[in-house]
Enzyme design. Structure first.
Site, mmCIF file in Angstrom:
data_model
loop_
_atom_site.group_PDB
_atom_site.id
_atom_site.type_symbol
_atom_site.label_atom_id
_atom_site.label_comp_id
_atom_site.label_asym_id
_atom_site.label_seq_id
_atom_site.Cartn_x
_atom_site.Cartn_y
_atom_site.Cartn_z
ATOM 1 N N LYS A 150 59.756 34.150 1.299
ATOM 2 C CA LYS A 150 60.552 32.947 1.605
ATOM 3 C C LYS A 150 59.697 31.685 1.583
ATOM 4 O O LYS A 150 60.109 30.658 1.049
ATOM 5 C CB LYS A 150 61.222 33.092 2.979
ATOM 6 C CG LYS A 150 62.364 34.081 3.025
ATOM 7 C CD LYS A 150 63.183 33.939 4.294
ATOM 8 C CE LYS A 150 62.355 33.982 5.556
ATOM 9 N NZ LYS A 150 61.627 35.251 5.735
ATOM 10 N N ALA B 267 60.394 34.751 15.342
ATOM 11 C CA ALA B 267 61.767 34.837 14.838
ATOM 12 C C ALA B 267 62.565 35.981 15.447
ATOM 13 O O ALA B 267 63.782 35.942 15.447
ATOM 14 C CB ALA B 267 61.749 34.957 13.321
ATOM 15 N N PHE C 186 62.603 35.722 8.817
ATOM 16 C CA PHE C 186 63.177 37.039 8.569
ATOM 17 C C PHE C 186 64.481 36.975 7.764
ATOM 18 O O PHE C 186 64.712 36.031 7.032
ATOM 19 C CB PHE C 186 63.342 37.810 9.878
ATOM 20 C CG PHE C 186 62.035 38.125 10.548
ATOM 21 C CD1 PHE C 186 60.936 38.558 9.810
ATOM 22 C CD2 PHE C 186 61.883 37.986 11.915
ATOM 23 C CE1 PHE C 186 59.732 38.852 10.413
ATOM 24 C CE2 PHE C 186 60.667 38.277 12.529
ATOM 25 C CZ PHE C 186 59.598 38.708 11.772
ATOM 26 N N LYS D 111 49.449 40.610 8.344
ATOM 27 C CA LYS D 111 50.021 39.847 7.244
ATOM 28 C C LYS D 111 48.996 39.032 6.470
ATOM 29 O O LYS D 111 49.087 38.868 5.258
ATOM 30 C CB LYS D 111 51.112 38.911 7.797
ATOM 31 C CG LYS D 111 51.919 38.210 6.721
ATOM 32 C CD LYS D 111 53.038 37.400 7.352
ATOM 33 C CE LYS D 111 53.893 36.722 6.300
ATOM 34 N NZ LYS D 111 54.955 35.897 6.880
ATOM 35 N N TRP E 68 55.385 31.955 -8.207
ATOM 36 C CA TRP E 68 54.135 32.547 -7.723
ATOM 37 C C TRP E 68 53.074 32.530 -8.815
ATOM 38 O O TRP E 68 51.912 32.246 -8.553
ATOM 39 C CB TRP E 68 54.396 33.994 -7.257
ATOM 40 C CG TRP E 68 53.172 34.662 -6.699
ATOM 41 C CD1 TRP E 68 52.658 34.529 -5.437
ATOM 42 C CD2 TRP E 68 52.297 35.566 -7.388
ATOM 43 N NE1 TRP E 68 51.515 35.289 -5.299
ATOM 44 C CE2 TRP E 68 51.265 35.932 -6.471
ATOM 45 C CE3 TRP E 68 52.274 36.093 -8.668
ATOM 46 C CZ2 TRP E 68 50.240 36.811 -6.815
ATOM 47 C CZ3 TRP E 68 51.254 36.970 -9.016
ATOM 48 C CH2 TRP E 68 50.241 37.327 -8.088
ATOM 49 N N THR F 48 56.950 31.202 -0.068
ATOM 50 C CA THR F 48 56.566 30.951 -1.453
ATOM 51 C C THR F 48 57.711 30.296 -2.219
ATOM 52 O O THR F 48 57.506 29.358 -2.990
ATOM 53 C CB THR F 48 56.159 32.277 -2.136
ATOM 54 O OG1 THR F 48 55.284 32.985 -1.268
ATOM 55 C CG2 THR F 48 55.481 32.032 -3.451
ATOM 56 N N PHE G 133 58.419 39.926 -9.465
ATOM 57 C CA PHE G 133 57.111 40.584 -9.472
ATOM 58 C C PHE G 133 56.859 41.121 -10.886
ATOM 59 O O PHE G 133 57.806 41.404 -11.635
ATOM 60 C CB PHE G 133 57.080 41.731 -8.457
ATOM 61 C CG PHE G 133 57.079 41.260 -7.023
ATOM 62 C CD1 PHE G 133 55.922 41.320 -6.260
ATOM 63 C CD2 PHE G 133 58.228 40.754 -6.434
ATOM 64 C CE1 PHE G 133 55.916 40.896 -4.944
ATOM 65 C CE2 PHE G 133 58.232 40.318 -5.120
ATOM 66 C CZ PHE G 133 57.063 40.385 -4.374
ATOM 67 N N ARG H 279 57.065 26.585 9.223
ATOM 68 C CA ARG H 279 56.538 26.919 10.540
ATOM 69 C C ARG H 279 55.021 27.074 10.466
ATOM 70 O O ARG H 279 54.474 27.447 9.433
ATOM 71 C CB ARG H 279 57.152 28.223 11.040
ATOM 72 C CG ARG H 279 58.647 28.144 11.292
ATOM 73 C CD ARG H 279 59.249 29.522 11.497
ATOM 74 N NE ARG H 279 59.180 30.311 10.284
ATOM 75 C CZ ARG H 279 59.255 31.637 10.255
ATOM 76 N NH1 ARG H 279 59.389 32.314 11.381
ATOM 77 N NH2 ARG H 279 59.207 32.289 9.120
#
Length: 894
Positions: free
Chosen positions: A345, A599, A630, A380, A747, A347, A718, A369
């Site tokens: 999200k 979240a 999320f 992460k 990306w 990205t 991807f 955020r």
């Protein structure tokens, strides 16, 4: 006439801007009261407020410059003028004045504009203006400037030549002076005429004008009896012209305060293949200086506080300045139910704004955020976006940033300390001793603090003299009588530390046996973080901080931070954190980083203030793209029902992020585990898994449609995704009610890879929306929970534990029943069971407990067991993070 025109112009500006009080600061380094009085007289007549800064005679150039620099940064001063001895008018002094405040037009910038014929943007020196006002029919005449030098002389020569005059300049000691005086039609004295230059050298009928600084206020007779010279002094006229320039400066200042289209220099990207690591990409780009970025997007110098080269806090005063500016379009990025790896999200958010601004030339802002240190060093890693769609410098973004989370930690733990200390002191002191310490004698006087007076009023005690309270009132005031078993306020730390999930406090002998069980939460789970994200002003934040309920007293009544007397101190710790932090994307477009509520248990969105400021800055045709945490069932639902209620803002579009990977998981693919290689089902084409998993995407689209907002699906591509899989997802998304569905390659390609998404968002934003909330606040707490469970999650019904029902009854009795609901639920499933993928149905949603964040303004039911303190895995990210001792560069962050 000049004064009258200036007065009318300023009166017109004041009618349009009622609070306008134009202020001219004049730095004076001599004792000439006459010039000071002239300035005051003309300023008063025109309607300008004048401040005289009278420096001692003999002040150095450095002292003058220091005073200039101070006034340059004073937002209440629109114009700046200098009345100095001739010897102090150096380029160093003149160019210290900001061109936009230079009412005397003597800086090199203003003179350059004059020479280049930029009449609109330049301010002409008042003395030069006054001379020109006195001269007529200059075509073909010879004008001699004697003893004139510097900026005024240069400006005057330029203006005379434009009027067709032949200009000649010389000094009083020049050998050709007599000849030049004899041939001149007009003579302008730039300095006092020496006695050894006889007036007889000037031919009869010559116009003589003196603009010497020493003679500005006088009329001079040079003794030539038969001369037809017009001997004029320009002093009064020059001061009047100065006030005219001040009115022009004020008009431009007003224009600078208003919105204008950005003049943004985007940064070029040269994507590499294969795509390097995020930190390598970040480091390969040279970000713009943050003050340059701020200027490009219309921020004023006094509206930013710079933190190093690439970060700045933005002051809330901007909202007042741009209050009449229409808002831009408001776009929310949400997602389908994700894998534990996340579906990108952040990205997508960054790729979208890079596409909008760097490739489609539209103003846009991303609002993100701030990442917690917990995931950064835990599972992460970085959270600044990724690949060629990220915030830079990414190590700044992911680490301390501007210290907001530290401020929240400090404020949260101050309140926690205050709770336990108050219980100890109340348990070990009599009413009288407690009262005497709470209201001590200071310098022979005894008085209540402001926050204590407010507490007295809440208790119905309308007294201000500490000596007049009865014993009953003293006891009522001094004792909060907190029930330790009801304390809900926990200490926090911004680290994944599982051994702090349950602790015992008060074991030292000094605490006299007052031991109790407690816990630590992660800092971003603090209610203060949720308040920061939902507040709309400093005053609103103070009020929310004061309303925070930390426990109940033994009568079952809520005890607040205000009761503990700590509200003001919390606000002081949060005074800088309330300001959003300005950063930039890889392509040099602006980003606000602000707040980071957990979240799962809070609303999971960036701040209302960042969104509001960004919406003003982008203008009516611009876009603000903000991100919710999320899946759409959590972050988006809370965005609409909680954040939009707090802000009053109406969203234009939802961008729903999906990946083929996540859809395959929902279609029955094997478990996806962070840190483990993906199974072959995720790396090879499998159309059946994709088709089966699109049920989750369809459900999340339907959730967005409950709120009446158009949905654009962004399929984050991807390299293992096949063209057939991508086409299938986009087809199903459109059939399921999405306005559009677009594959995105940001990306690997930056903003260029999200241009189609940006175009789809722009079209969707033109659609009519019928935004509505999911439930009315007036409904009972249980009914609001049921509506979310059934309409959003797809549950058959809800089931409250006895503890949860007891809390609901308590909050309703205490008057908190009309607050929105903030469900604390796993993000890995639409249900309460993380292992149930796709679209579970027929389940009963268990509510194990119900808690309240009264300051933030929501009730949060706990669905099943929710941890507010994550733990470190066996191999945390910190194994790969290091600092190069030579270059001081961070390595391995992501």
């Amino acid at each position: 006439k000049i004064t009258e025109n200036a007065k009318k112009s300023l009166a017109s500006l004041k009618r349009e801007n009622p609070r306008l009080e134009p202020t001219l600061a004049i730095i004076q380094a001599h004792n000439d009261r006459l010039i000071q009085d002239m300035n005051k007289h003309f300023a008063k007549e025109v309607g300008v407020h004048v401040i005289h800064i009278c420096l001692p005679e003999g002040s150095s150039k450095d002292e003058i410059v220091n005073e200039i620099l101070r006034l340059n940064e004073d937002p209440n001063v629109q114009g700046l003028a200098l009345d100095l001895p001739e010897s102090l008018y150096s380029s160093k002094v003149l160019n210290a004045v900001k061109p936009e405040k230079d009412v005397d037009g003597l800086s090199s910038v203003n003179l350059g504009r004059l020479v280049h014929g930029d009449a609109y943007n330049c301010l002409v020196p008042p003395t030069a203006c006054a001379v020109m006002e006195l001269l007529e029919d200059l075509g073909g005449k010879t004008v001699l400037l004697v003893g004139a030098s510097g900026a005024v002389s240069a400006a005057l020569q330029c203006m005379l030549q434009r009027e067709g005059a032949v200009t000649v300049s010389c000094q009083w000691k020049a050998p050709q002076l007599q000849t030049k005086l004899h041939h001149a039609d007009v003579v302008v004295f730039g300095s006092t005429k020496p006695d050894d230059v006889p007036v007889s050298w000037i031919k009869p009928g010559t116009t003589i004008i003196s603009c010497s600084r020493d003679l500005l206020s006088e009329k001079h007779n040079y003794g030539q009896q038969d001369s037809h010279a017009a001997e004029n002094a320009v002093g009064s006229l020059a001061v009047a012209m100065r006030m005219q320039n001040m009115v022009k400066t004020t008009e431009r200042w007003i224009q600078s305060q208003q919105y204008r289209k950005w003049d943004l220099r985007c940064l070029k990207l040269q994507p590499l293949f294969p795509v390097p690591s995020d930190i390598e990409i970040s480091r390969a780009q040279s970000p713009k200086a943050v003050d340059v970025l701020a200027k490009e997007i219309g921020l004023l110098t006094d509206e930013i506080e710079i933190y190093g080269q690439t970060k700045a806090k933005v002051r809330l005063s901007l909202l007042e300045r741009l209050k009449d500016q229409p808002d831009g379009k408001y776009v929310l990025v949400a997602g389908i139910t994700p894998t534990p790896l996340g579906e990108g999200k952040s990205t997508v958010t960054i790729g979208l704004v890079q596409a909008l601004t760097a490739h489609l030339n539209m103003n846009s802002f991303a609002c993100l955020r701030q990442p917690s240190q917990g995931p950064t060093f835990g599972v992460k890693g970085g959270a600044a976006g990724g690949g060629y769609a990220q915030v830079i410098p990414m190590e700044e973004f992911n680490l301390h940033l501007t210290g907001d989370i530290h401020a929240i930690t400090a404020a949260n733990n101050l309140l926690a300390a205050a709770i336990d200390a108050r219980i100890l002191h109340e348990n070990t002191q009599s009413d009288k001793a407690l009262y005497n310490r709470l209201v001590p004698v200071v310098n022979g006087m005894r008085g209540f603090s402001a926050i204590q007076l407010a507490r007295l009023r809440r208790l119905g005690i309308n007294k201000t003299d500490p000596g007049t309270l009865t014993e009953e009132e003293v006891s009522k005031f001094a004792r909060l009588d907190i029930d330790p078993s009801t304390i809900t306020w926990q200490r926090v730390v911004d680290t994944n530390d599982r051994f702090l999930r349950k602790i015992t406090v008060g074991q030292a002998n000094t605490e006299k046996g007052f031991v109790r069980q407690a816990q630590f939460d992660i800092a971003v789970a603090s209610e203060i973080m949720a308040i920061l994200a939902l507040t709309t002003s400093l005053q609103d934040m103070k009020e929310r901080l004061g309303k925070m309920v930390v426990a109940n007293d033994r009568k079952g009544e809520p005890v607040t931070a205000e009761d503990l007397g700590v509200t003001g101190a919390l606000a002081v710790l949060m005074k800088d954190a309330i300001k959003p932090t300005l950063m930039q994307t890889l392509e040099g477009t602006p980003v606000f980083v602000h707040a980071g509520p957990f979240a799962n248990i809070a609303h999971g969105n960036s701040s209302v203030l960042a969104d509001k400021i960004a919406l003003k800055l982008v203008g009516e045709k611009g876009f603000v793209v903000t991100e919710a945490g999320f899946g759409a069932d959590i972050g988006m639902e809370k965005f609409f029902n909680i954040k939009c209620r707090a802000s009053g803002l109406v969203p234009s579009v939802v961008v729903l992020v999906a990946t083929v990977r996540a859809l395959k998981m929902h279609g029955g693919g094997p478990n996806v585990t962070a840190g483990a290689p993906l199974k072959k089902e995720y790396t090879e084409e499998n159309l059946q898994l994709v088709a089966d998993g699109c049920c989750n995407l369809q459900k999340q689209i339907q959730i967005a449609q409950l709120f009446g907002v158009p949905v654009v699906v962004a399929l984050n591509i991807f390299k293992t995704d096949s063209a057939a899989e991508v086409d299938l997802v986009c087809k199903i998304a459109k059939q399921s009610g999405a306005f559009d569905a677009v594959p995105c390659n940001h990306w690997s390609a930056g903003g260029r890879g999200a241009v189609k998404l940006a175009q789809a968002v722009e079209k969707a934003a033109k659609q009519e929306t019928s935004f509505k909330y999911l439930y009315s606040l007036e409904l009972p707490i249980v009914e609001k929970i049921r509506i979310i469970a059934q309409n959003v999650y797809g549950a058959q019904d809800i089931e409250l534990s006895p503890t949860a029902q007891s809390q609901v009854d308590r909050y309703t009795r205490q008057g908190f029943g009309n607050l929105p609901i903030c469900m604390a639920k796993t993000h890995l499933s639409l249900s309460h069971q993380p292992e149930r993928k796709g679209v579970p149905t027929g389940f009963i949603l268990p509510i194990s407990d119900v808690r309240a964040s009264i300051g933030a303004g929501f009730i949060y039911p706990l669905v099943g067991t929710m941890s507010t303190m994550p733990g470190l895995p066996t191999r945390p990210c910190f194994y790969d993070i290091d600092l190069d001792p030579i270059t001081e560069q961070v390595k391995g962050l992501f």
